[in-house]
Design a protein around this motif. Sequence first.
Motif, PDB file in Angstrom:
ATOM      1  N   PHE A  90       6.898  -4.918  -7.795  1.00  0.00           N
ATOM      2  CA  PHE A  90       6.549  -6.196  -6.851  1.00  0.00           C
ATOM      3  C   PHE A  90       4.926  -6.184  -6.482  1.00  0.00           C
ATOM      4  O   PHE A  90       4.391  -7.180  -6.605  1.00  0.00           O
ATOM      5  N   ILE A  91       4.440  -4.986  -5.962  1.00  0.00           N
ATOM      6  CA  ILE A  91       3.340  -4.957  -5.512  1.00  0.00           C
ATOM      7  C   ILE A  91       2.332  -5.056  -6.560  1.00  0.00           C
ATOM      8  O   ILE A  91       1.142  -5.917  -6.564  1.00  0.00           O
ATOM      9  N   GLU A  92       2.752  -4.168  -7.667  1.00  0.00           N
ATOM     10  CA  GLU A  92       1.653  -4.308  -8.729  1.00  0.00           C
ATOM     11  C   GLU A  92       1.778  -5.895  -9.548  1.00  0.00           C
ATOM     12  O   GLU A  92       0.474  -5.883 -10.187  1.00  0.00           O
ATOM     13  N   ALA A  93       2.589  -6.375  -9.306  1.00  0.00           N
ATOM     14  CA  ALA A  93       2.474  -7.737  -9.728  1.00  0.00           C
ATOM     15  C   ALA A  93       1.742  -8.859  -8.985  1.00  0.00           C
ATOM     16  O   ALA A  93       1.383 -10.028  -9.559  1.00  0.00           O
ATOM     17  N   GLY A  94       1.249  -8.456  -7.872  1.00  0.00           N
ATOM     18  CA  GLY A  94       0.278  -9.339  -7.090  1.00  0.00           C
ATOM     19  C   GLY A  94      -0.692  -9.549  -7.742  1.00  0.00           C
ATOM     20  O   GLY A  94      -1.408  -8.870  -8.558  1.00  0.00           O
ATOM     21  N   GLY A  95      -1.105 -10.988  -7.934  1.00  0.00           N
ATOM     22  CA  GLY A  95      -2.186 -11.635  -8.464  1.00  0.00           C
ATOM     23  C   GLY A  95      -3.553 -11.512  -8.032  1.00  0.00           C
ATOM     24  O   GLY A  95      -3.663 -10.959  -6.767  1.00  0.00           O
ATOM     25  N   GLU A  96      -4.607 -11.820  -8.562  1.00  0.00           N
ATOM     26  CA  GLU A  96      -5.786 -11.753  -8.099  1.00  0.00           C
ATOM     27  C   GLU A  96      -6.045 -13.014  -6.805  1.00  0.00           C
ATOM     28  O   GLU A  96      -7.061 -12.540  -6.081  1.00  0.00           O
ATOM     29  N   ASN A  97      -5.413 -13.599  -6.520  1.00  0.00           N
ATOM     30  CA  ASN A  97      -5.464 -14.436  -5.434  1.00  0.00           C
ATOM     31  C   ASN A  97      -4.507 -14.172  -4.037  1.00  0.00           C
ATOM     32  O   ASN A  97      -4.241 -14.796  -3.310  1.00  0.00           O
TER      33      ASN A  97
END
Length: 288
Positions: free
Chosen positions: A244-251
Amino acid sequence: MKLLVAVDENAYSRYAVHQAARLAANTWPDMVMLAIEKNRTYVDEDDLNPEEAHPKIRLLHRCRTDFLEALGPDVDLYGREEDLTLAHKPGKVLEENASGRKSFLLHLRHGDPVKAITAEARAEKSDLVIVGCGHHDAAWGRGSDVPGKVADAVECSVYIIRENMTPSRVVCCLDHAHVSQESLELINQWVTLYGAELEVAGVLKHGDLRENVEAKMTEVLDYYLDRGIQARVRVVDESSLEAFIEAGGENDLMALWLHHQSPLKRLFSTSKVASLVNHASSSMLILR
């Protein structure tokens, strides 16, 4: 609050300095700006002027100028004199004092960047360390993984800012009931400065949201609602939290409360914290 900004020569550090100035304009912190040079080998250091003996002083001067310009001419918190004196301080620290109404120290250390930043944060009793880094890697200075190692090593909160990313969403992961007032206020500041949405993610343990976590989530939501900040809530199982954390996007700005009593502290061992920070696409805020 005492804010430490570690800088190198790259553009992401200048971006981090600008973000630090935005925070400083609202919170009026005591400031330390740190640069790290290679181990000194100067034999006749006293025969050279400071910028010849210690070229990283020029970097600190430029970053200080950027910081003051970002604050604006009407913000009279820190000294604006240019003729500063370089002094030797305990711990092999070189210091120029640019204080005004609030403390502003330019510090120069030498050696390994992670050890230097960690020692500086401890010596100055910093509340927040800000380190910039690039978009797709965590190179900093001479190291390829410095931000992650710093995020893991320092004892205070750390904000790893990726260059030119302005988060439109702040995601806070909560798995315990030991949330400090300072960390709530820090998130409040970034949400406000970025004009970002706020999301609070409760971490499930074996599919259940523990009673104390649920109660703390309610307190956190009430805190932000009282300040006019709308927040969405969601839950994520701890088994999928890393993804879930790794999926955080650039925004996104991904925030983790890593209290010593937090199960997250056990879930994210030393190597995992560093790996998450170094390989994430988003900026990362580690709250302690």
